[in-house]
Design a protein around this motif. Sequence first.
Motif, PDB file in Angstrom:
ATOM      1  N   THR A 263      20.821   9.828 -11.763  1.00  0.00           N
ATOM      2  CA  THR A 263      19.739  10.635 -10.960  1.00  0.00           C
ATOM      3  C   THR A 263      19.131   9.493  -9.916  1.00  0.00           C
ATOM      4  OG1 THR A 263      17.758  11.877 -10.830  1.00  0.00           O
ATOM      5  CG2 THR A 263      17.834   9.927 -11.984  1.00  0.00           C
ATOM      6  N   ILE A 264      18.819  10.122  -8.837  1.00  0.00           N
ATOM      7  CA  ILE A 264      18.265   9.231  -7.656  1.00  0.00           C
ATOM      8  C   ILE A 264      16.613   9.245  -7.762  1.00  0.00           C
ATOM      9  CG2 ILE A 264      18.011   9.001  -5.218  1.00  0.00           C
ATOM     10  CD1 ILE A 264      20.494  10.631  -4.653  1.00  0.00           C
ATOM     11  N   TRP A 265      16.187   7.940  -8.240  1.00  0.00           N
ATOM     12  CA  TRP A 265      14.808   7.622  -8.179  1.00  0.00           C
ATOM     13  C   TRP A 265      14.230   7.341  -6.722  1.00  0.00           C
ATOM     14  CZ3 TRP A 265      12.385   9.087 -12.667  1.00  0.00           C
ATOM     15  CH2 TRP A 265      13.248   9.070 -13.762  1.00  0.00           C
ATOM     16  N   GLN A 266      13.119   7.681  -6.406  1.00  0.00           N
ATOM     17  CA  GLN A 266      12.757   7.362  -5.073  1.00  0.00           C
ATOM     18  C   GLN A 266      11.488   6.412  -5.220  1.00  0.00           C
ATOM     19  OE1 GLN A 266      13.614   7.905  -2.009  1.00  0.00           O
ATOM     20  NE2 GLN A 266      15.115   9.539  -2.432  1.00  0.00           N
TER      21      GLN A 266
ATOM     22  N   LEU B  29       9.249   6.770 -13.195  1.00  0.00           N
ATOM     23  CA  LEU B  29       9.716   5.538 -13.977  1.00  0.00           C
ATOM     24  C   LEU B  29       9.072   4.265 -13.338  1.00  0.00           C
ATOM     25  CD1 LEU B  29      12.220   3.918 -15.238  1.00  0.00           C
ATOM     26  CD2 LEU B  29      13.475   4.098 -13.083  1.00  0.00           C
ATOM     27  N   TYR B  30       8.674   3.315 -14.322  1.00  0.00           N
ATOM     28  CA  TYR B  30       8.085   2.226 -14.038  1.00  0.00           C
ATOM     29  C   TYR B  30       8.907   1.090 -14.284  1.00  0.00           C
ATOM     30  CZ  TYR B  30       3.779   5.078 -13.873  1.00  0.00           C
ATOM     31  OH  TYR B  30       2.633   5.944 -13.519  1.00  0.00           O
ATOM     32  N   LEU B  31       9.126   0.049 -13.373  1.00  0.00           N
ATOM     33  CA  LEU B  31       9.815  -1.054 -13.837  1.00  0.00           C
ATOM     34  C   LEU B  31       8.841  -2.199 -14.181  1.00  0.00           C
ATOM     35  CD1 LEU B  31      12.530  -1.141 -10.967  1.00  0.00           C
ATOM     36  CD2 LEU B  31      12.687  -0.215 -13.437  1.00  0.00           C
ATOM     37  N   LEU B  32       8.974  -2.808 -15.003  1.00  0.00           N
ATOM     38  CA  LEU B  32       7.877  -3.881 -15.574  1.00  0.00           C
ATOM     39  C   LEU B  32       8.387  -5.249 -15.711  1.00  0.00           C
ATOM     40  CD1 LEU B  32       6.581  -1.701 -18.746  1.00  0.00           C
ATOM     41  CD2 LEU B  32       5.934  -1.368 -16.162  1.00  0.00           C
ATOM     42  N   ASP B  33       7.395  -6.219 -15.379  1.00  0.00           N
ATOM     43  CA  ASP B  33       8.027  -7.574 -15.185  1.00  0.00           C
ATOM     44  C   ASP B  33       7.776  -8.136 -16.516  1.00  0.00           C
ATOM     45  OD1 ASP B  33       5.083  -8.286 -15.792  1.00  0.00           O
ATOM     46  OD2 ASP B  33       4.797  -8.837 -13.785  1.00  0.00           O
ATOM     47  N   ALA B  34       7.874  -9.558 -17.125  1.00  0.00           N
ATOM     48  CA  ALA B  34       7.829  -9.794 -18.286  1.00  0.00           C
ATOM     49  C   ALA B  34       6.492  -9.900 -18.999  1.00  0.00           C
ATOM     50  CB  ALA B  34       8.294 -11.408 -18.170  1.00  0.00           C
ATOM     51  N   GLU B  35       5.481  -9.744 -18.277  1.00  0.00           N
ATOM     52  CA  GLU B  35       4.195  -9.575 -18.694  1.00  0.00           C
ATOM     53  C   GLU B  35       3.839  -8.041 -19.061  1.00  0.00           C
ATOM     54  OE1 GLU B  35       4.616 -11.762 -16.114  1.00  0.00           O
ATOM     55  OE2 GLU B  35       4.812 -13.516 -17.759  1.00  0.00           O
ATOM     56  N   GLY B  36       4.643  -7.005 -18.629  1.00  0.00           N
ATOM     57  CA  GLY B  36       4.393  -5.689 -18.573  1.00  0.00           C
ATOM     58  C   GLY B  36       3.764  -5.289 -17.606  1.00  0.00           C
ATOM     59  N   ASN B  37       3.699  -5.822 -16.529  1.00  0.00           N
ATOM     60  CA  ASN B  37       2.818  -5.291 -15.339  1.00  0.00           C
ATOM     61  C   ASN B  37       4.018  -4.505 -14.540  1.00  0.00           C
ATOM     62  OD1 ASN B  37       0.352  -6.707 -15.772  1.00  0.00           O
ATOM     63  ND2 ASN B  37       1.609  -8.524 -15.268  1.00  0.00           N
ATOM     64  N   PRO B  38       3.539  -3.239 -14.051  1.00  0.00           N
ATOM     65  CA  PRO B  38       4.515  -2.690 -13.057  1.00  0.00           C
ATOM     66  C   PRO B  38       4.691  -3.360 -11.931  1.00  0.00           C
ATOM     67  CG  PRO B  38       2.305  -1.519 -13.349  1.00  0.00           C
ATOM     68  CD  PRO B  38       2.260  -2.632 -14.202  1.00  0.00           C
ATOM     69  N   VAL B  39       5.694  -3.449 -11.643  1.00  0.00           N
ATOM     70  CA  VAL B  39       6.412  -4.251 -10.160  1.00  0.00           C
ATOM     71  C   VAL B  39       6.903  -2.965  -9.332  1.00  0.00           C
ATOM     72  CG1 VAL B  39       6.510  -6.417 -11.049  1.00  0.00           C
ATOM     73  CG2 VAL B  39       8.433  -4.881 -10.914  1.00  0.00           C
ATOM     74  N   VAL B  40       7.347  -1.880  -9.824  1.00  0.00           N
ATOM     75  CA  VAL B  40       7.960  -0.850  -9.186  1.00  0.00           C
ATOM     76  C   VAL B  40       7.576   0.476  -9.695  1.00  0.00           C
ATOM     77  CG1 VAL B  40       9.864   0.251  -7.912  1.00  0.00           C
ATOM     78  CG2 VAL B  40       9.821  -2.252  -8.220  1.00  0.00           C
ATOM     79  N   ARG B  41       7.228   1.411  -8.948  1.00  0.00           N
ATOM     80  CA  ARG B  41       6.801   2.855  -9.355  1.00  0.00           C
ATOM     81  C   ARG B  41       7.963   3.720  -8.567  1.00  0.00           C
ATOM     82  NH1 ARG B  41       3.968   7.439  -7.975  1.00  0.00           N
ATOM     83  NH2 ARG B  41       2.833   6.417  -6.358  1.00  0.00           N
ATOM     84  N   LEU B  42       8.462   4.511  -9.265  1.00  0.00           N
ATOM     85  CA  LEU B  42       9.588   5.559  -8.696  1.00  0.00           C
ATOM     86  C   LEU B  42       9.300   6.763  -9.388  1.00  0.00           C
ATOM     87  CD1 LEU B  42      11.110   2.706 -10.095  1.00  0.00           C
ATOM     88  CD2 LEU B  42      12.980   3.365  -8.454  1.00  0.00           C
ATOM     89  N   VAL B  43       9.907   7.865  -8.532  1.00  0.00           N
ATOM     90  CA  VAL B  43       9.856   8.997  -8.983  1.00  0.00           C
ATOM     91  C   VAL B  43      11.193   9.914  -8.759  1.00  0.00           C
ATOM     92  CG1 VAL B  43       7.251   9.691  -8.523  1.00  0.00           C
ATOM     93  CG2 VAL B  43       9.157  10.067  -6.697  1.00  0.00           C
ATOM     94  N   ARG B  44      11.436  10.597  -9.759  1.00  0.00           N
ATOM     95  CA  ARG B  44      12.853  11.416  -9.685  1.00  0.00           C
ATOM     96  C   ARG B  44      12.830  12.166  -8.372  1.00  0.00           C
ATOM     97  NH1 ARG B  44      15.807  12.382 -14.117  1.00  0.00           N
ATOM     98  NH2 ARG B  44      13.814  12.307 -15.470  1.00  0.00           N
ATOM     99  N   GLN B  45      14.052  12.146  -7.621  1.00  0.00           N
ATOM    100  CA  GLN B  45      13.965  12.888  -6.556  1.00  0.00           C
ATOM    101  C   GLN B  45      14.356  14.241  -6.805  1.00  0.00           C
ATOM    102  OE1 GLN B  45      16.335  11.472  -3.180  1.00  0.00           O
ATOM    103  NE2 GLN B  45      17.773  13.168  -3.570  1.00  0.00           N
TER     104      GLN B  45
END
Length: 263
Positions: free
Chosen positions: A159-162, A247-263
């Motif tokens: 799927t494409i995540w924006q 979709l949240y991409l998290l760093d090693a400490e669990g902090n969100p570095v990128v937030r994406l939504v399904r297209q």
Amino acid sequence: MFSRKLWTIGAILLAIIVTAGPTLAADQITFTGDVTYRERIALPPDADLTVTLVSVDADGVPHAIGATAPIEARGQVPLHFVLNVRSDAITDEPTYGLIAEIRASGVPLFRNRDPVPVDPALPLPTMIIVNFDPQPPPPAPGSVPVNGELEVTPALFDTIWQVRNINGHAVHEATEVSLSIASDRRAGGNGGCNSYFTEAMFDGPALRFGPVAGTRMACDMPVMRQEADYFAALEATASYELADHTLYLLDAEGNPVVRLVRQ
């Protein structure tokens, strides 16, 4: 600068000497040339080149004779290589060829699957054209396969995540930043200016991305800074969370570095 590594092949009992100097022993055959590719993709700074001499049997199956990484190769393609092989490793019967592979962080990015023919009796400079062909990385230690696949949320794939947010900052309205992950773990999308390619590496809820290879277009400085921040966020990703269509991409400490939504 590319790593100064001497690669060895399995249990092949051949002495292969790699040298950048002009003086060669009389019992050596020297293969030289350049490796390039047609895609407008910049190499990551830790990229390594491996050039392998292979013999091709009657069934067209290549067998490795020797390999080396270039000693003084720097920057982008074309990459020059020098491969010295002992002459007693060469016979009159097989057909010989060269296979090149460019890796970054251990992940293959470019390769030529069909050997480029060479004649050991007349080793002329050879141009090897490799193709962008990243391979899915092996499962990380401790991964638990399910029906041959890792335990990864199926809704994540194909799927494409924006991208809506990078490190707490909203994406510029005039840009489209995206991510898609195929079921074979190849990933990529648009960074806002350039198309990019990478590999997704899973271990259960853990998620890491391999080196990012992208096209080399130039855009306005704010867009380029945003793209650099996005690629850095991909490199910093250590896990993910999927909630409904977000979709949240998290760093090693669990902090969100990128937030994406399904297209």
